[in-house]
Design a protein around this motif. Structure first.
Motif, short mmCIF file in Angstrom:
data_model
loop_
_atom_site.label_atom_id
_atom_site.label_comp_id
_atom_site.label_asym_id
_atom_site.label_seq_id
_atom_site.Cartn_x
_atom_site.Cartn_y
_atom_site.Cartn_z
N TYR A 52 0.83 -1.21 0.00
CA TYR A 52 0.00 0.00 0.00
C TYR A 52 0.86 1.25 0.00
N GLU A 219 -4.75 -3.25 7.63
CA GLU A 219 -5.54 -2.49 8.62
C GLU A 219 -4.98 -1.09 8.78
N LYS A 222 -5.80 1.04 5.71
CA LYS A 222 -7.21 1.45 5.70
C LYS A 222 -7.42 2.67 6.61
N GLU A 233 -13.85 7.75 4.98
CA GLU A 233 -13.64 6.98 3.76
C GLU A 233 -14.77 7.26 2.80
#
Ligand SMILES: *Cc1c(COP(=O)(O)O)cnc(C)c1O
Length: 378
Positions: A52, A219, A222, A233
């Motif tokens: 990520y 996690e 996110k 989000e």
């Protein structure tokens, strides 16, 4: 005058492409968190061999948000201690404080300017929850030893890569380089994240402020995507108390143009460093340590000398500009009066003696010749 860093010259080859990029963003009519940011996040994650990448406003925010993300996940809490090198740039330490955590300063090795893993153990208490390693001046810190300590004490490992773009791209995927054999089994459980800055003078720089976080942890990723954007989000749904720290769309567009050239730029820096290291011959000057591997991207070429002001003045007389990284150690800054009485002799010696020579992908061979000649005559 040979400037310390000629940013105009560095960005000149991109001028037309930058203008086209501006035009395309203008025509798109979407200026925040659009296609350019998404494209860059994918490309940079790939480049760093991370799962990520989260684009953020700057390098300091990248570090702060990693810590805030860990707090959000309850992996850290207010008052936890974070091990950090005593000789780092101020932003590294500010990030720990801004997340309500406590920096614990550890001396570097005089040879590498990076944190000395042998001195970490004695600073670990029941409150120690993370190590913030800094790849200072562009040289990879001793991650194998650091990760082994983290493994043993169940610590989070955060890397400040603001000066080291590209140093760990190849290294990240090679677990043998990162972890001791006994630690290898538990590798997957270590929570890790890296912070990058794209401030104009960094090895990968944009035309303003910019930053990014890379991590393999789904996690944490996110939470970070949410934290950078008001803790949201889904628009107008706020899951946590976030901030506004997004990588700018236009800057991401510029970075998309520059990223493909990062490896060759770093190669040019290493070639200059090789010449400095083999051709500067002066017993008043201590040259930096390098093992000649790709574990250094020479964001800075930092020498040491006893009478630094004299050498800097001599170089100015000879039309060579240098910079000091950095003149005052964090523990002696006014802002950190609580540490002003502490003593870190190696850190203090470094701050008294270091001087950074010109180094960049656009420094020419004849300029390098001249710097070497003048230094050898000193
Ligand atoms: C530049 C830098 C930062 C901060 O990055 P910004 O984008 O300026 O906020 C943090 N750590 C180190 C080591 C840096 O060199």
């Amino acid at each position: 005058m040979i400037p310390f860093l000629d940013l105009k010259k560095i960005n000149k080859p991109y001028e037309i492409a930058f203008q086209e990029k501006l035009k395309s963003v203008l025509e798109n009519g979407w200026y925040v968190l659009g296609k350019e940011v998404e494209t860059f996040e994918k490309a940079f994650a790939g480049y760093c061999e991370s799962k990520y990448c989260i684009g953020v406003g700057n390098g300091l925010d990248a570090l702060v948000l990693i810590f805030k993300g860990c707090v959000e996940l309850r992996k850290l809490q207010k008052g936890d201690e974070v091990i950090v090198p005593a000789n780092t740039y101020i932003a590294t330490i500010l990030a720990i404080l801004q997340a309500d955590l406590i920096p614990i300063l550890v001396e570097p090795r005089l040879e590498t300017y990076n944190i000395n893993p042998e001195l970490i153990q004695e600073k670990i208490t029941s409150k120690t929850k993370a190590i913030l390693a800094v790849h200072l001046y562009g040289q990879l810190a001793e991650m194998k030893a650091i990760n082994a300590i983290a493994e043993k004490h169940n610590l989070i490992v955060v890397e400040d890569c603001a000066q080291s773009h590209g140093v760990n791209s190849k290294f990240k995927s090679d677990k043998k380089l990162q972890f001791s054999d006994t630690a290898l089994s538990g590798v997957e459980e270590l929570l890790q994240a890296s912070a990058y800055s794209f401030y104009p003078g960094k090895n990968l720089g944009c035309l303003g402020d910019g930053g990014a976080i890379t991590t393999n942890d789904p996690e944490l990723a996110k939470v970070l995507f949410s934290l950078r954007n008001y803790g949201s989000e889904k628009k107008y749904h706020n899951e946590c108390i976030g901030v506004n720290s997004r990588l700018d769309e236009l800057q991401a567009g510029f970075l998309n143009l520059k990223l493909p050239h990062l490896d060759s730029d770093n190669e040019k820096r290493r070639a200059i460093a090789k010449r400095y290291l083999s051709e500067i011959k002066n017993n008043k000057i201590v040259l930096p340590f390098w093992d000649f591997s790709n574990n250094h991207v020479f964001h800075l070429f930092v020498i040491r000398t006893e009478n630094r002001e004299k050498l800097q003045e001599y170089l100015i007389q000879n039309n060579i500009q240098t910079v000091i990284h950095y003149p005052i150690p964090p523990h002696q800054q006014k802002a950190f009066s609580q540490w002003n009485k502490l003593s870190f002799p190696i850190t203090e010696k470094i701050h008294k003696e270091v001087l950074s020579l010109p180094i960049s992908p656009v420094l020419t061979a004849s300029e390098v010749d001249y710097v070497i000649e003048i230094l050898n005559q000193y």
